[in-house]
Motif scaffolding. Structure first.
Motif, PDB file in Angstrom:
ATOM      1  N   UNK A 104       0.823  -1.211   0.000  1.00 21.08           N
ATOM      2  CA  UNK A 104       0.000   0.000   0.000  1.00 21.08           C
ATOM      3  C   UNK A 104       0.856   1.259   0.000  1.00 21.08           C
ATOM      4  N   UNK A 105       1.937   1.245   0.729  1.00 15.04           N
ATOM      5  CA  UNK A 105       2.758   2.457   0.877  1.00 15.04           C
ATOM      6  C   UNK A 105       3.691   2.700  -0.309  1.00 15.04           C
ATOM      7  N   UNK A 106       4.167   1.629  -0.935  1.00 15.42           N
ATOM      8  CA  UNK A 106       5.235   1.821  -1.914  1.00 15.42           C
ATOM      9  C   UNK A 106       4.886   1.466  -3.353  1.00 15.42           C
ATOM     10  N   UNK A 107       3.852   0.696  -3.607  1.00 14.98           N
ATOM     11  CA  UNK A 107       3.513   0.300  -4.977  1.00 14.98           C
ATOM     12  C   UNK A 107       2.414   1.211  -5.500  1.00 14.98           C
ATOM     13  N   UNK A 114       8.648  -3.489 -13.759  1.00 20.15           N
ATOM     14  CA  UNK A 114       9.802  -4.025 -13.028  1.00 20.15           C
ATOM     15  C   UNK A 114       9.838  -3.495 -11.597  1.00 20.15           C
ATOM     16  N   UNK A 115       9.570  -2.218 -11.432  1.00 15.40           N
ATOM     17  CA  UNK A 115       9.573  -1.624 -10.098  1.00 15.40           C
ATOM     18  C   UNK A 115       8.432  -2.206  -9.262  1.00 15.40           C
ATOM     19  N   UNK A 116       7.251  -2.289  -9.853  1.00 10.67           N
ATOM     20  CA  UNK A 116       6.118  -2.872  -9.128  1.00 10.67           C
ATOM     21  C   UNK A 116       6.410  -4.300  -8.708  1.00 10.67           C
ATOM     22  N   UNK A 117       6.884  -5.109  -9.649  1.00 15.52           N
ATOM     23  CA  UNK A 117       7.180  -6.507  -9.343  1.00 15.52           C
ATOM     24  C   UNK A 117       8.241  -6.651  -8.270  1.00 15.52           C
ATOM     25  N   UNK A 119       8.959  -4.451  -5.903  1.00 11.36           N
ATOM     26  CA  UNK A 119       8.394  -4.038  -4.619  1.00 11.36           C
ATOM     27  C   UNK A 119       7.437  -5.090  -4.065  1.00 11.36           C
ATOM     28  N   UNK A 120       6.663  -5.710  -4.942  1.00 13.34           N
ATOM     29  CA  UNK A 120       5.800  -6.803  -4.494  1.00 13.34           C
ATOM     30  C   UNK A 120       6.635  -7.938  -3.911  1.00 13.34           C
ATOM     31  N   UNK A 121       7.758  -8.252  -4.565  1.00 16.47           N
ATOM     32  CA  UNK A 121       8.637  -9.313  -4.097  1.00 16.47           C
ATOM     33  C   UNK A 121       9.227  -8.974  -2.730  1.00 16.47           C
ATOM     34  N   UNK A 122       9.712  -7.753  -2.584  1.00 13.57           N
ATOM     35  CA  UNK A 122      10.281  -7.317  -1.298  1.00 13.57           C
ATOM     36  C   UNK A 122       9.208  -7.358  -0.210  1.00 13.57           C
ATOM     37  N   UNK A 171       4.651 -11.909  -9.050  1.00  7.74           N
ATOM     38  CA  UNK A 171       4.126 -12.014 -10.411  1.00  7.74           C
ATOM     39  C   UNK A 171       2.606 -11.889 -10.420  1.00  7.74           C
ATOM     40  N   UNK A 172       1.952 -12.517  -9.449  1.00  6.85           N
ATOM     41  CA  UNK A 172       0.493 -12.428  -9.359  1.00  6.85           C
ATOM     42  C   UNK A 172       0.055 -11.002  -9.059  1.00  6.85           C
ATOM     43  N   UNK A 173       0.762 -10.333  -8.152  1.00  7.98           N
ATOM     44  CA  UNK A 173       0.433  -8.947  -7.841  1.00  7.98           C
ATOM     45  C   UNK A 173       0.563  -8.047  -9.051  1.00  7.98           C
ATOM     46  N   UNK A 174       1.613  -8.256  -9.808  1.00 10.91           N
ATOM     47  CA  UNK A 174       1.819  -7.471 -11.034  1.00 10.91           C
ATOM     48  C   UNK A 174       0.716  -7.764 -12.050  1.00 10.91           C
ATOM     49  N   UNK A 175       0.328  -9.026 -12.183  1.00  9.34           N
ATOM     50  CA  UNK A 175      -0.746  -9.384 -13.115  1.00  9.34           C
ATOM     51  C   UNK A 175      -2.063  -8.728 -12.717  1.00  9.34           C
ATOM     52  N   UNK A 176      -2.333  -8.652 -11.427  1.00  8.61           N
ATOM     53  CA  UNK A 176      -3.556  -8.000 -10.956  1.00  8.61           C
ATOM     54  C   UNK A 176      -3.499  -6.507 -11.240  1.00  8.61           C
TER      55      UNK A 176
END
Length: 187
Positions: A104-107, A114-117, A119-122, A171-176
């Motif tokens: 919520x804070x960073x994405x 690439x940045x979104x993915x 950050x989701x991974x982190x 990857x799922x977060x990025x796909x959403x």
């Protein structure tokens, strides 16, 4: 809370339950099995955010507490909350909350894929690995008398698999974010 929120919370609780149908694997040297349900917890945090993701995990835990066989291996009931691996169950709540909070804070939708993915991974690593394992190790050391060092070393075997689950959640977060752009409005 809207009807959509309730449906998403129930859906992700069901996803966590469904991932429990994949048979757990026992490593033998630590009384905690390897299972896929932690992937569902990471997904709930990444996709739903802190509040709804934590509520999805809480619903899942409520189903387990009332005796439904929703945990990996078909377990359920109040007894599972006092067993050696129970700290990881408690860690699920922290994992969904930490993962969701970081997302919520960073994405944002304006970031590159690439940045979104990344950050989701982190976020999934911070919540699903660090927060969950922290509570799991503390509980395991307390209940079994192993000691913190032995419990910590025992949990290291789970880190590669959990890192892979965090990558899948990213990857799922990025796909959403791409396929359903209204969902990231998590608040």
């Amino acid at each position: 809370m809207s009807t959509r929120d309730l449906v998403l919370i129930a859906l992700f609780a069901a996803i966590i339950v469904a991932l429990g149908l994949i048979p757990p694997v026992s490593l033998g040297f630590i009384p905690v099995p390897v299972h896929a349900q932690s992937l569902g917890v990471m997904l709930a945090g990444v996709v739903l955010g802190a509040r709804r993701g934590t509520l999805a995990v809480a619903l899942f835990m409520l189903l387990a507490a009332i005796g439904l066989p929703v945990l990996s291996g078909g377990r359920g009931g109040l007894g599972v909350f006092m067993a050696p691996p129970s700290g990881y169950l408690y860690g699920y709540l922290a994992a969904a909350f930490v993962t969701g909070t970081i997302c919520e804070r960073f994405v944002t939708a304006r970031q590159t894929g690439l940045v979104q993915g990344s950050l989701f991974f982190v976020a999934a690593l911070a919540g699903g690995v660090v927060a969950c394992h922290l509570l799991g190790v503390l509980w395991l050391a307390f209940v079994t008398g192993l000691g913190l060092q032995a419990a910590f070393y025992g949990t290291l075997a789970f880190i590669p698999g959990d890192a892979l689950k965090a990558l899948i959640a990213a990857f799922a977060g990025r796909a959403v974010m791409v396929g359903y752009p209204l969902l990231p409005q998590r608040a």
